[in-house]
Motif scaffolding. Structure first.
Motif, mmCIF file in Angstrom:
data_model
loop_
_atom_site.group_PDB
_atom_site.id
_atom_site.type_symbol
_atom_site.label_atom_id
_atom_site.label_comp_id
_atom_site.label_asym_id
_atom_site.label_seq_id
_atom_site.Cartn_x
_atom_site.Cartn_y
_atom_site.Cartn_z
ATOM 1 N N PHE A 119 0.832 -1.208 0.000
ATOM 2 C CA PHE A 119 0.000 0.000 0.000
ATOM 3 C C PHE A 119 0.863 1.253 0.000
ATOM 4 C CE2 PHE A 119 -2.056 3.317 2.628
ATOM 5 C CZ PHE A 119 -3.009 3.722 1.708
ATOM 6 N N ALA A 120 1.907 1.281 0.821
ATOM 7 C CA ALA A 120 2.798 2.443 0.874
ATOM 8 C C ALA A 120 3.497 2.658 -0.467
ATOM 9 C CB ALA A 120 3.819 2.265 1.993
ATOM 10 N N LEU A 121 3.893 1.584 -1.121
ATOM 11 C CA LEU A 121 4.555 1.673 -2.423
ATOM 12 C C LEU A 121 3.604 2.262 -3.463
ATOM 13 C CD1 LEU A 121 7.285 0.731 -3.738
ATOM 14 C CD2 LEU A 121 6.019 -1.278 -4.483
ATOM 15 N N ALA A 122 2.371 1.791 -3.481
ATOM 16 C CA ALA A 122 1.385 2.303 -4.437
ATOM 17 C C ALA A 122 1.049 3.765 -4.155
ATOM 18 C CB ALA A 122 0.125 1.443 -4.401
ATOM 19 N N ALA A 123 0.922 4.113 -2.891
ATOM 20 C CA ALA A 123 0.617 5.504 -2.531
ATOM 21 C C ALA A 123 1.775 6.426 -2.906
ATOM 22 C CB ALA A 123 0.312 5.607 -1.045
ATOM 23 N N TRP A 124 3.010 5.977 -2.675
ATOM 24 C CA TRP A 124 4.184 6.775 -3.044
ATOM 25 C C TRP A 124 4.224 6.997 -4.553
ATOM 26 C CZ3 TRP A 124 9.606 4.357 -3.760
ATOM 27 C CH2 TRP A 124 10.524 5.334 -4.112
ATOM 28 N N ALA A 125 3.967 5.961 -5.332
ATOM 29 C CA ALA A 125 3.969 6.091 -6.788
ATOM 30 C C ALA A 125 2.876 7.064 -7.238
ATOM 31 C CB ALA A 125 3.775 4.726 -7.433
ATOM 32 N N LEU A 126 1.702 6.981 -6.625
ATOM 33 C CA LEU A 126 0.605 7.884 -6.988
ATOM 34 C C LEU A 126 0.953 9.335 -6.680
ATOM 35 C CD1 LEU A 126 -2.281 8.420 -7.944
ATOM 36 C CD2 LEU A 126 -3.050 7.924 -5.614
ATOM 37 N N VAL A 127 1.476 9.591 -5.505
ATOM 38 C CA VAL A 127 1.846 10.965 -5.131
ATOM 39 C C VAL A 127 2.923 11.496 -6.068
ATOM 40 C CG1 VAL A 127 2.918 12.371 -3.329
ATOM 41 C CG2 VAL A 127 1.101 10.761 -2.740
ATOM 42 N N ASP A 128 3.902 10.668 -6.394
ATOM 43 C CA ASP A 128 4.954 11.091 -7.307
ATOM 44 C C ASP A 128 4.385 11.419 -8.686
ATOM 45 O OD1 ASP A 128 8.034 11.227 -7.760
ATOM 46 O OD2 ASP A 128 7.229 10.105 -9.480
ATOM 47 N N CYS A 129 3.472 10.586 -9.162
ATOM 48 C CA CYS A 129 2.859 10.822 -10.474
ATOM 49 C C CYS A 129 2.054 12.121 -10.480
ATOM 50 C CB CYS A 129 1.961 9.639 -10.831
ATOM 51 S SG CYS A 129 1.222 9.746 -12.464
ATOM 52 N N LEU A 130 1.367 12.394 -9.393
ATOM 53 C CA LEU A 130 0.571 13.620 -9.318
ATOM 54 C C LEU A 130 1.431 14.880 -9.309
ATOM 55 C CD1 LEU A 130 -2.125 12.512 -6.730
ATOM 56 C CD2 LEU A 130 -2.488 12.973 -9.159
ATOM 57 N N THR A 131 2.693 14.768 -8.880
ATOM 58 C CA THR A 131 3.553 15.945 -8.815
ATOM 59 C C THR A 131 4.316 16.201 -10.105
ATOM 60 O OG1 THR A 131 5.392 14.670 -7.880
ATOM 61 C CG2 THR A 131 3.855 15.703 -6.322
ATOM 62 N N ARG A 132 4.250 15.293 -11.053
ATOM 63 C CA ARG A 132 4.959 15.454 -12.326
ATOM 64 C C ARG A 132 4.086 16.206 -13.323
ATOM 65 N NH1 ARG A 132 10.241 13.901 -11.325
ATOM 66 N NH2 ARG A 132 10.122 12.209 -9.826
ATOM 67 N N PRO A 133 4.690 17.054 -14.157
ATOM 68 C CA PRO A 133 3.897 17.752 -15.178
ATOM 69 C C PRO A 133 3.452 16.792 -16.276
ATOM 70 C CG PRO A 133 6.222 18.320 -15.371
ATOM 71 C CD PRO A 133 6.086 17.482 -14.139
ATOM 72 N N ALA A 134 2.283 17.037 -16.821
ATOM 73 C CA ALA A 134 1.722 16.151 -17.845
ATOM 74 C C ALA A 134 2.589 16.105 -19.098
ATOM 75 C CB ALA A 134 0.302 16.595 -18.188
ATOM 76 N N ALA A 135 3.194 17.217 -19.451
ATOM 77 C CA ALA A 135 4.010 17.268 -20.664
ATOM 78 C C ALA A 135 5.254 16.393 -20.547
ATOM 79 C CB ALA A 135 4.418 18.713 -20.946
ATOM 80 N N ALA A 136 5.703 16.148 -19.335
ATOM 81 C CA ALA A 136 6.905 15.332 -19.146
ATOM 82 C C ALA A 136 6.687 13.902 -19.612
ATOM 83 C CB ALA A 136 7.325 15.352 -17.681
ATOM 84 N N PHE A 137 5.477 13.389 -19.468
ATOM 85 C CA PHE A 137 5.186 12.010 -19.856
ATOM 86 C C PHE A 137 5.264 11.840 -21.366
ATOM 87 C CE2 PHE A 137 3.634 12.306 -15.619
ATOM 88 C CZ PHE A 137 3.784 11.041 -15.084
ATOM 89 N N THR A 138 4.671 12.782 -22.109
ATOM 90 C CA THR A 138 4.724 12.676 -23.565
ATOM 91 C C THR A 138 6.119 12.983 -24.082
ATOM 92 O OG1 THR A 138 3.888 14.932 -23.732
ATOM 93 C CG2 THR A 138 2.279 13.159 -23.904
ATOM 94 N N SER A 139 6.828 13.897 -23.431
ATOM 95 C CA SER A 139 8.202 14.201 -23.836
ATOM 96 C C SER A 139 9.128 13.009 -23.642
ATOM 97 C CB SER A 139 8.747 15.396 -23.047
ATOM 98 O OG SER A 139 8.013 16.557 -23.320
ATOM 99 N N ALA A 140 8.859 12.214 -22.620
ATOM 100 C CA ALA A 140 9.684 11.039 -22.337
ATOM 101 C C ALA A 140 9.252 9.833 -23.159
ATOM 102 C CB ALA A 140 9.609 10.704 -20.853
ATOM 103 N N GLY A 141 8.174 9.957 -23.918
ATOM 104 C CA GLY A 141 7.714 8.855 -24.748
ATOM 105 C C GLY A 141 6.971 7.786 -23.968
ATOM 106 N N LYS A 142 6.357 8.163 -22.869
ATOM 107 C CA LYS A 142 5.597 7.222 -22.032
ATOM 108 C C LYS A 142 4.109 7.460 -22.211
ATOM 109 C CE LYS A 142 9.248 5.381 -20.345
ATOM 110 N NZ LYS A 142 9.582 4.007 -20.684
ATOM 111 N N ARG A 143 3.302 6.590 -21.606
ATOM 112 C CA ARG A 143 1.857 6.782 -21.631
ATOM 113 C C ARG A 143 1.528 8.096 -20.933
ATOM 114 N NH1 ARG A 143 -1.255 1.962 -23.049
ATOM 115 N NH2 ARG A 143 -2.921 3.460 -22.863
ATOM 116 N N THR A 144 0.326 8.595 -21.118
ATOM 117 C CA THR A 144 -0.035 9.905 -20.580
ATOM 118 C C THR A 144 -0.088 9.883 -19.057
ATOM 119 O OG1 THR A 144 -2.405 9.448 -20.635
ATOM 120 C CG2 THR A 144 -1.415 10.415 -22.622
ATOM 121 N N ARG A 145 -0.010 11.076 -18.498
ATOM 122 C CA ARG A 145 -0.097 11.221 -17.042
ATOM 123 C C ARG A 145 -1.451 10.744 -16.541
ATOM 124 N NH1 ARG A 145 -1.386 16.255 -13.833
ATOM 125 N NH2 ARG A 145 -0.662 15.801 -11.736
#
Length: 114
Positions: free
Chosen positions: A20-46
């Protein structure tokens, strides 16, 4: 319940709490990243990763075994939640980090050196 059974209950509780802590940490980290960073890195959308990690966090929370209480939720699904969080933290997070404002000022990947 014998001594070994008590240890198993505690270990399962800690194991699912860590997931649970691992999933929550990943979610919080994802929420703090800008949406444009995901497409710039060639990953799925935020948005895609937010929904995957929200589902992983909810499933992992519901999977936490409460001693003496059985909710009927299939706790093996927590392993899928852990897999989703690990994929995000090991693959997506490092790819998105150089494009994040927190690291590198949002100018793209930094190429080291002087």
């Amino acid at each position: 319940m014998n001594f070994i059974g008590s240890i198993q209950v505690v270990l399962f509780f800690v194991f699912y709490l860590v997931i649970f802590a691992l999933a929550a940490w990943a979610l919080v980290d994802c929420l703090t990243r800008p949406a444009a960073a995901f497409t710039s890195a060639g990953k799925r959308t935020r948005t895609f990763w937010i929904w995957v990690l929200v589902a992983a966090t909810v499933v992992s929370f519901l999977s936490i075994p409460i001693p003496g209480v059985y909710l009927g939720f299939p706790s093996f699904l927590a392993l899928l939640a852990a897999a989703a969080a690990i994929v995000y933290l090991v693959d997506v997070r490092p790819a998105v980090a150089p494009y994040s404002r927190r690291r590198g000022g949002g100018r793209g990947p930094q190429r080291g050196g002087w």
